[in-house]
Design a protein around this motif. Structure first.
Motif, PDB file in Angstrom:
ATOM      1  N   UNK A  47     -64.548  66.778  21.351  1.00 38.42           N
ATOM      2  CA  UNK A  47     -64.587  66.294  22.733  1.00 38.42           C
ATOM      3  C   UNK A  47     -65.633  66.956  23.613  1.00 38.42           C
ATOM      4  N   UNK A  48     -66.197  68.071  23.161  1.00 48.01           N
ATOM      5  CA  UNK A  48     -67.201  68.767  23.979  1.00 48.01           C
ATOM      6  C   UNK A  48     -68.539  68.038  23.908  1.00 48.01           C
ATOM      7  N   UNK A  49     -69.287  68.102  24.993  1.00 47.41           N
ATOM      8  CA  UNK A  49     -70.589  67.417  25.056  1.00 47.41           C
ATOM      9  C   UNK A  49     -71.468  68.034  26.133  1.00 47.41           C
ATOM     10  N   UNK A  50     -72.751  67.740  26.035  1.00 50.34           N
ATOM     11  CA  UNK A  50     -73.679  68.149  27.083  1.00 50.34           C
ATOM     12  C   UNK A  50     -73.429  67.307  28.323  1.00 50.34           C
ATOM     13  N   UNK A  51     -74.006  67.730  29.446  1.00 49.50           N
ATOM     14  CA  UNK A  51     -74.153  66.859  30.612  1.00 49.50           C
ATOM     15  C   UNK A  51     -75.316  65.896  30.339  1.00 49.50           C
ATOM     16  N   UNK A  52     -75.453  64.892  31.170  1.00 54.67           N
ATOM     17  CA  UNK A  52     -76.649  64.057  31.128  1.00 54.67           C
ATOM     18  C   UNK A  52     -77.873  64.945  31.380  1.00 54.67           C
ATOM     19  N   UNK A  53     -78.951  64.716  30.616  1.00 48.90           N
ATOM     20  CA  UNK A  53     -80.155  65.528  30.817  1.00 48.90           C
ATOM     21  C   UNK A  53     -81.376  64.845  30.205  1.00 48.90           C
ATOM     22  N   UNK A  54     -82.528  65.409  30.510  1.00 54.19           N
ATOM     23  CA  UNK A  54     -83.797  64.947  29.929  1.00 54.19           C
ATOM     24  C   UNK A  54     -84.557  66.167  29.407  1.00 54.19           C
ATOM     25  N   UNK A 120     -81.319  69.186  33.907  1.00 54.96           N
ATOM     26  CA  UNK A 120     -79.898  68.851  33.795  1.00 54.96           C
ATOM     27  C   UNK A 120     -79.399  68.027  34.959  1.00 54.96           C
ATOM     28  N   UNK A 121     -78.491  67.080  34.646  1.00 54.50           N
ATOM     29  CA  UNK A 121     -77.906  66.204  35.664  1.00 54.50           C
ATOM     30  C   UNK A 121     -76.392  66.294  35.687  1.00 54.50           C
ATOM     31  N   UNK A 122     -75.762  65.156  35.939  1.00 52.48           N
ATOM     32  CA  UNK A 122     -74.312  65.093  36.098  1.00 52.48           C
ATOM     33  C   UNK A 122     -73.587  65.295  34.765  1.00 52.48           C
ATOM     34  N   UNK A 123     -72.346  65.788  34.841  1.00 56.24           N
ATOM     35  CA  UNK A 123     -71.508  65.846  33.652  1.00 56.24           C
ATOM     36  C   UNK A 123     -71.178  64.426  33.174  1.00 56.24           C
ATOM     37  N   UNK A 124     -70.932  64.315  31.870  1.00 56.49           N
ATOM     38  CA  UNK A 124     -70.517  63.043  31.269  1.00 56.49           C
ATOM     39  C   UNK A 124     -69.021  62.871  31.537  1.00 56.49           C
ATOM     40  N   UNK A 125     -68.661  61.797  32.209  1.00 57.55           N
ATOM     41  CA  UNK A 125     -67.240  61.570  32.530  1.00 57.55           C
ATOM     42  C   UNK A 125     -66.479  61.154  31.272  1.00 57.55           C
ATOM     43  N   UNK A 126     -65.142  61.263  31.322  1.00 57.37           N
ATOM     44  CA  UNK A 126     -64.319  60.798  30.195  1.00 57.37           C
ATOM     45  C   UNK A 126     -64.541  59.301  29.963  1.00 57.37           C
TER      46      UNK A 126
END
Ligand code: MN
Length: 136
Positions: A47-54, A120-126
């Motif tokens: 279930x763990x993941x990065x935030x949105x990013x480039x 880095x941007x926003x966290x990835x929502x569920x």
């Protein structure tokens, strides 16, 4: 030859600003004067993941263990050991574990002229995480 012994650098927790869930990062190489390439071995718990990013210079992911996910705004794909995924410079994306499996990958990214490997941007929502996945 420069030899860095196993255990000489501590495993780090993935910072909460950049990740959701428990993520463990072993540094492989920081960008230095010899080469702008940075690399890390990153382990994501289920279930763990990065935030949105480039990544300003792009990024190569090489999956070493488990089952994971890589996503752009176009959808989410399954990734498995032996898969290589190249993220183009500037492409918005995230990567992480499957909901019920851990995942580990080596992440390789060159730094830009300012020494930056990621923005880095926003966290990835569920809701974003729990969409239907596609086989790559
Ligand atoms: Mn990335």
């Amino acid at each position: 030859m420069k030899f860095t012994k196993n255990g000489s650098r501590a495993t780090m927790n993935g910072p909460a600003d950049w990740f959701t869930g428990k993520v463990l990062v072993d540094n492989v190489k920081s960008p230095d004067e010899q080469s702008a390439v940075g690399a890390g071995h990153v382990r994501f718990t289920p279930g763990a993941r990065t935030a949105w990013h480039t990544h300003p210079q792009g990024q190569l992911l090489y999956v070493t263990d488990g089952e994971g996910r890589v996503a752009t705004r176009d959808g989410v794909k399954v990734i498995r050991p032996g898969d290589s995924i190249f993220i183009k410079p500037g492409d918005e994306h995230w990567h992480g574990a499957a909901p019920d499996h851990f995942m580990a990958h080596v992440a390789i990214a060159p730094a830009d002229e300012d020494g930056n490997v990621a923005d880095w941007g926003e966290h990835v929502t569920d809701e974003e995480y729990n969409v239907k996945v596609e086989e790559a």
